[in-house]
Design a protein around this motif. Structure first.
Motif, mmCIF file in Angstrom:
data_model
loop_
_atom_site.group_PDB
_atom_site.id
_atom_site.type_symbol
_atom_site.label_atom_id
_atom_site.label_comp_id
_atom_site.label_asym_id
_atom_site.label_seq_id
_atom_site.Cartn_x
_atom_site.Cartn_y
_atom_site.Cartn_z
ATOM 1 N N PHE A 1 0.886 -1.157 0.000
ATOM 2 C CA PHE A 1 0.000 0.000 0.000
ATOM 3 C C PHE A 1 0.928 1.212 0.000
ATOM 4 O O PHE A 1 1.958 1.210 0.689
ATOM 5 N N VAL A 2 0.592 2.230 -0.768
ATOM 6 C CA VAL A 2 1.482 3.376 -0.943
ATOM 7 C C VAL A 2 0.735 4.653 -0.566
ATOM 8 O O VAL A 2 -0.291 4.979 -1.164
ATOM 9 N N TYR A 3 1.257 5.359 0.435
ATOM 10 C CA TYR A 3 0.695 6.636 0.853
ATOM 11 C C TYR A 3 1.529 7.742 0.209
ATOM 12 O O TYR A 3 2.757 7.678 0.189
ATOM 13 N N LEU A 4 0.849 8.762 -0.304
ATOM 14 C CA LEU A 4 1.544 9.861 -0.972
ATOM 15 C C LEU A 4 1.727 11.063 -0.064
ATOM 16 O O LEU A 4 0.792 11.506 0.602
ATOM 17 N N LEU A 5 2.953 11.568 -0.056
ATOM 18 C CA LEU A 5 3.287 12.827 0.600
ATOM 19 C C LEU A 5 3.758 13.786 -0.481
ATOM 20 O O LEU A 5 4.439 13.377 -1.427
ATOM 21 N N ALA A 6 3.386 15.040 -0.358
ATOM 22 C CA ALA A 6 3.898 16.056 -1.276
ATOM 23 C C ALA A 6 5.151 16.655 -0.672
ATOM 24 O O ALA A 6 5.248 16.861 0.535
ATOM 25 N N HIS A 7 6.125 16.916 -1.533
ATOM 26 C CA HIS A 7 7.336 17.622 -1.139
ATOM 27 C C HIS A 7 7.617 18.624 -2.245
ATOM 28 O O HIS A 7 8.221 18.287 -3.258
ATOM 29 N N GLY A 8 7.076 19.826 -2.071
ATOM 30 C CA GLY A 8 7.144 20.820 -3.137
ATOM 31 C C GLY A 8 6.288 20.349 -4.310
ATOM 32 O O GLY A 8 5.127 19.994 -4.140
ATOM 33 N N GLU A 9 6.878 20.302 -5.482
ATOM 34 C CA GLU A 9 6.170 19.857 -6.687
ATOM 35 C C GLU A 9 6.232 18.341 -6.864
ATOM 36 O O GLU A 9 5.616 17.800 -7.771
ATOM 37 N N ASP A 10 7.000 17.668 -6.031
ATOM 38 C CA ASP A 10 7.201 16.225 -6.156
ATOM 39 C C ASP A 10 6.367 15.452 -5.148
ATOM 40 O O ASP A 10 5.836 16.020 -4.195
ATOM 41 N N TYR A 11 6.299 14.160 -5.374
ATOM 42 C CA TYR A 11 5.642 13.257 -4.429
ATOM 43 C C TYR A 11 6.661 12.314 -3.829
ATOM 44 O O TYR A 11 7.608 11.895 -4.492
ATOM 45 N N VAL A 12 6.446 12.006 -2.574
ATOM 46 C CA VAL A 12 7.218 10.979 -1.894
ATOM 47 C C VAL A 12 6.250 9.835 -1.637
ATOM 48 O O VAL A 12 5.164 10.050 -1.089
ATOM 49 N N GLN A 13 6.626 8.638 -2.055
ATOM 50 C CA GLN A 13 5.780 7.470 -1.862
ATOM 51 C C GLN A 13 6.247 6.706 -0.635
ATOM 52 O O GLN A 13 7.400 6.292 -0.568
#
Length: 125
Positions: free
Chosen positions: A42-54
């Motif tokens: 299962f993958v939760y998304l975090l935003a880091h500026g314009e990018d995503y951290v999975q």
């Protein structure tokens, strides 16, 4: 991609620890989850500026997620600065479980693993 290596229960909340240190500022919870059925995660998304951290919650974390699934304790990712709450984690997680149950579009093996860990009580009840 960041893999969650362990989850600890503490003061009615869950602290997820990652395979790398997360000291950087600006991590914002997206309140969205995806599934990597090939990688059984299962993958939760975090935003880091314009990018995503999975954040990948692989099978080794599933038993503790199942333990606290019904209680829906808030879950945080531990960073070097301060823990970041994974908002809407349980809502998204439940949505995914409902969609995965019996749906072999996710791949038969993945569906069977998810049903065995998270959905066994549903089919028994």
């Amino acid at each position: 991609m960041i893999t969650i290596t362990s989850i600890e229960a503490e003061d009615k909340k869950l602290l997820a620890k990652a395979d790398v240190s997360l000291p950087f500022h600006g991590l914002e919870p997206e309140g969205r989850m995806l599934v990597d059925s090939d990688g059984s995660a299962f993958v939760y998304l975090l935003a880091h500026g314009e990018d995503y951290v999975q954040l990948r919650f692989e099978e080794k974390t599933w038993n503790i997620l199942n333990t606290y699934h019904e209680a829906e304790w808030p879950i945080y990712i531990k960073t070097g600065i301060k823990p970041v709450e994974l908002v809407d984690f349980w809502t998204e997680f439940e949505f995914l479980l409902d969609n995965i149950e019996g749906n072999h579009n996710y791949g038969k093996e993945f569906v069977e693993k998810v049903e065995q860990v998270f959905l066994a009580e549903r089919s028994e009840g």
